[in-house]
Design a protein around this motif. Structure first.
Motif, PDB file in Angstrom:
ATOM      1  N   SER A 263      -8.944  30.582  59.891  1.00  0.00           N
ATOM      2  CA  SER A 263      -8.476  32.172  60.132  1.00  0.00           C
ATOM      3  C   SER A 263      -9.333  33.062  59.322  1.00  0.00           C
ATOM      4  CB  SER A 263      -7.211  31.805  59.529  1.00  0.00           C
ATOM      5  OG  SER A 263      -6.043  31.226  60.271  1.00  0.00           O
ATOM      6  N   SER A 264      -9.959  32.498  58.243  1.00  0.00           N
ATOM      7  CA  SER A 264     -10.723  33.523  57.473  1.00  0.00           C
ATOM      8  C   SER A 264     -11.946  34.055  58.178  1.00  0.00           C
ATOM      9  CB  SER A 264     -11.142  33.057  56.208  1.00  0.00           C
ATOM     10  OG  SER A 264     -12.097  31.963  56.218  1.00  0.00           O
ATOM     11  N   THR A 265     -12.491  33.199  59.307  1.00  0.00           N
ATOM     12  CA  THR A 265     -13.696  33.846  59.925  1.00  0.00           C
ATOM     13  C   THR A 265     -13.342  34.314  61.362  1.00  0.00           C
ATOM     14  OG1 THR A 265     -14.105  31.354  60.429  1.00  0.00           O
ATOM     15  CG2 THR A 265     -15.219  32.234  58.524  1.00  0.00           C
ATOM     16  N   GLU A 266     -12.542  33.690  61.951  1.00  0.00           N
ATOM     17  CA  GLU A 266     -12.067  33.966  63.320  1.00  0.00           C
ATOM     18  C   GLU A 266     -10.925  34.952  63.802  1.00  0.00           C
ATOM     19  OE1 GLU A 266     -14.205  32.412  65.355  1.00  0.00           O
ATOM     20  OE2 GLU A 266     -14.847  31.253  63.677  1.00  0.00           O
ATOM     21  N   ALA A 267     -11.397  36.063  64.158  1.00  0.00           N
ATOM     22  CA  ALA A 267     -10.363  37.096  64.267  1.00  0.00           C
ATOM     23  C   ALA A 267      -9.354  36.914  65.108  1.00  0.00           C
ATOM     24  CB  ALA A 267     -11.407  38.449  64.749  1.00  0.00           C
ATOM     25  N   ASN A 268      -9.810  36.146  66.473  1.00  0.00           N
ATOM     26  CA  ASN A 268      -8.715  35.669  67.319  1.00  0.00           C
ATOM     27  C   ASN A 268      -8.027  34.138  66.985  1.00  0.00           C
ATOM     28  OD1 ASN A 268      -9.231  38.376  68.655  1.00  0.00           O
ATOM     29  ND2 ASN A 268     -11.052  37.421  69.320  1.00  0.00           N
ATOM     30  N   THR A 269      -7.246  34.228  66.160  1.00  0.00           N
ATOM     31  CA  THR A 269      -6.725  32.941  65.860  1.00  0.00           C
ATOM     32  C   THR A 269      -5.376  32.881  65.763  1.00  0.00           C
ATOM     33  OG1 THR A 269      -8.850  32.109  64.568  1.00  0.00           O
ATOM     34  CG2 THR A 269      -6.619  31.183  64.119  1.00  0.00           C
ATOM     35  N   GLN A 270      -4.500  32.198  66.688  1.00  0.00           N
ATOM     36  CA  GLN A 270      -3.127  32.203  66.500  1.00  0.00           C
ATOM     37  C   GLN A 270      -2.757  30.919  66.067  1.00  0.00           C
ATOM     38  OE1 GLN A 270      -0.333  34.340  67.986  1.00  0.00           O
ATOM     39  NE2 GLN A 270       0.664  32.995  66.454  1.00  0.00           N
ATOM     40  N   VAL A 271      -1.792  31.054  65.045  1.00  0.00           N
ATOM     41  CA  VAL A 271      -1.243  29.713  64.219  1.00  0.00           C
ATOM     42  C   VAL A 271       0.136  29.577  64.527  1.00  0.00           C
ATOM     43  CG1 VAL A 271      -1.067  28.516  62.086  1.00  0.00           C
ATOM     44  CG2 VAL A 271      -3.025  30.132  62.527  1.00  0.00           C
ATOM     45  N   LEU A 272       0.355  28.327  65.364  1.00  0.00           N
ATOM     46  CA  LEU A 272       1.500  27.782  65.431  1.00  0.00           C
ATOM     47  C   LEU A 272       2.102  26.489  64.732  1.00  0.00           C
ATOM     48  CD1 LEU A 272       0.994  28.070  69.251  1.00  0.00           C
ATOM     49  CD2 LEU A 272       2.126  29.922  67.927  1.00  0.00           C
ATOM     50  N   ALA A 273       3.496  26.521  64.437  1.00  0.00           N
ATOM     51  CA  ALA A 273       4.084  25.323  63.994  1.00  0.00           C
ATOM     52  C   ALA A 273       4.714  24.656  65.154  1.00  0.00           C
ATOM     53  CB  ALA A 273       4.676  25.604  62.680  1.00  0.00           C
ATOM     54  N   TYR A 274       4.608  23.406  65.313  1.00  0.00           N
ATOM     55  CA  TYR A 274       5.542  22.984  66.575  1.00  0.00           C
ATOM     56  C   TYR A 274       6.334  21.561  66.002  1.00  0.00           C
ATOM     57  CZ  TYR A 274       1.867  19.320  67.293  1.00  0.00           C
ATOM     58  OH  TYR A 274       0.888  18.219  67.173  1.00  0.00           O
ATOM     59  N   SER A 275       7.177  21.282  66.966  1.00  0.00           N
ATOM     60  CA  SER A 275       7.966  20.206  66.752  1.00  0.00           C
ATOM     61  C   SER A 275       8.556  19.563  67.992  1.00  0.00           C
ATOM     62  CB  SER A 275       9.378  20.377  65.691  1.00  0.00           C
ATOM     63  OG  SER A 275      10.077  21.340  66.456  1.00  0.00           O
ATOM     64  N   SER A 276       9.612  18.910  68.056  1.00  0.00           N
ATOM     65  CA  SER A 276       9.964  18.129  69.362  1.00  0.00           C
ATOM     66  C   SER A 276      10.326  19.030  70.481  1.00  0.00           C
ATOM     67  CB  SER A 276      11.259  17.273  68.810  1.00  0.00           C
ATOM     68  OG  SER A 276      12.276  18.140  68.449  1.00  0.00           O
TER      69      SER A 276
END
Length: 398
Positions: A263-276
């Protein structure tokens, strides 16, 4: 393979090659002698030829062979260095050993085990010790009382560790710093034989170095950007409470650190948390601490996971993603659909060749079917090399 090995030896200047050979003669059962024999390397110049002869014959024969020759300056320099390397291995005089370390920038690998019983020898090594090795050996030097609280050596080490200029020059990845920090905080080695009392100033310096390597000045000085649209999806099941093998990091903290580094270097980053059956967008912003990022990602834990969810989410929301990076501890849960099929659907919908990386933070096995798809990569187990693999794949180098 023979050509690649030969090119490596011939691609080094003589002094660099001599330094590498003298520091590490063998690794994992393979020696330089083995490699030269199998690769049939033909030295490209006099300097490389000297080092190759040293590998095959040893110092005594080389000293005799070159004694009566008119040698070029490069060869003389290498001969002088190799003579010192041989001499220190036969010396039991502490003062002489320290003098050779300081005058010729020798490192721990050049020394005998008996030399390392001396605190003064360690202090001499400390002066020019590469930052990466310094971080790795903090525990041992603390145990040997080289880095006592309030000592000059401790203050010097702390200053070096958090110096931005030195950090940038060393190009140490934030994950490497974090692993060294957590291992130091543990207060003992992996086998428990070496133990130490942690020093607060060292912990603070390492902590500062971690964040500086992420955000200090231009973060591109530390991390190489891939300039792609990324989705980093983190498994938030209870399995993330385990530990990454070879480190003192929980898989949850490791996942947070990896996410922060991208995330610190990539401007186009989407972070997701996923489960069942749920997918939760996570807010990972500049200035957040590792603890805050970890808490953000695991705020809604679940018992099982489905790694197809991030790709289904991107497809449904028509988000063009170059690389899906899945971080999990247990990639063997049953999926609602094939990860490869989910990836293909996203490619068809968005018209791009998206890639998929399943990164298991521990070696528990994988449930992803074997596929010839060059855009699918499974990584079982984790270290810094895994991040390099992911970056190379994003760059289409593999």
């Amino acid at each position: 393979m023979r050509k690649a090995v030969s090119n490596w030896y011939n691609g080094q200047d003589a002094m660099t090659l001599a330094t590498v050979v003298a520091k590490c003669k063998q690794q994992s059962g393979w020696s330089h002698k083995d490699l030269l024999k199998l690769s049939h390397t033909k030295p490209a110049n006099d300097g490389v030829s000297l080092v190759c002869k040293y590998i095959m014959k040893g110092w005594k024969e080389i000293k005799t062979e070159y004694a009566d020759k008119e040698n070029p300056e490069e060869v003389l320099k290498v001969l002088s260095y190799l003579e010192v390397v041989d001499k220190i291995k036969h010396s039991s005089d502490e003062t002489e050993v320290i003098t050779m370390i300081e005058e010729h920038a020798l490192e721990r690998e050049h020394l005998l085990t008996s030399h390392l019983k001396s605190r003064n020898v360690w202090r001499a090594l400390l002066k020019e010790m590469p930052l990466r090795l310094l971080m790795k050996r903090l525990g041992k030097m603390t145990a040997k009382k080289i880095l006592d609280p309030g000592s000059t050596e401790t203050q010097t080490v702390c200053d070096r560790i958090q110096n931005e200029v030195i950090l940038k020059k060393a190009r140490i990845h934030p994950f490497t710093i974090l692993v060294a920090l957590e291992n130091y905080k543990k207060g003992q080695g992996y086998k428990g034989k070496t133990k130490w009392e942690t020093e607060g100033n060292i912990i603070d310096a390492m902590d500062a170095a971690f964040y500086k390597s992420l955000t200090g000045g231009d973060s591109a000085e530390y991390l190489e950007p891939v300039d792609k649209n990324l989705v980093i999806a983190v498994d938030i099941s209870t399995s993330l409470s385990s530990v990454v093998p070879g480190t003192s990091l929980s898989t949850a903290v490791a996942a947070a650190a990896i996410t922060m580094s991208f995330s610190s270097t990539e401007a186009n980053t989407q972070v997701l948390a996923y489960s069942s059956g749920a997918l939760i967008p996570c807010s990972v912003a500049a200035g957040m601490t590792l603890e805050q990022v970890t808490a953000e990602m695991i705020k809604t834990p679940s018992d099982c996971t489905d790694c197809t969810l991030p790709m289904a989410w991107a497809t449904e929301n028509e988000k063009a993603v170059d690389v899906f990076i899945i971080l999990t501890n247990n990639p063997i849960w049953p999926f609602s659909a094939s990860p490869v099929e989910a990836l293909k659907k996203h490619r068809q919908k968005m018209g791009i060749f998206s890639k998929f990386v399943m990164c298991g933070l521990t070696s528990t096995g994988h449930a992803i079917a074997d596929t010839p798809d060059r855009g699918v990569l499974s990584i079982c187990g984790f270290d810094l090399g895994a991040i390099t693999l992911i970056q190379n794949m994003a760059h289409s180098m593999i």
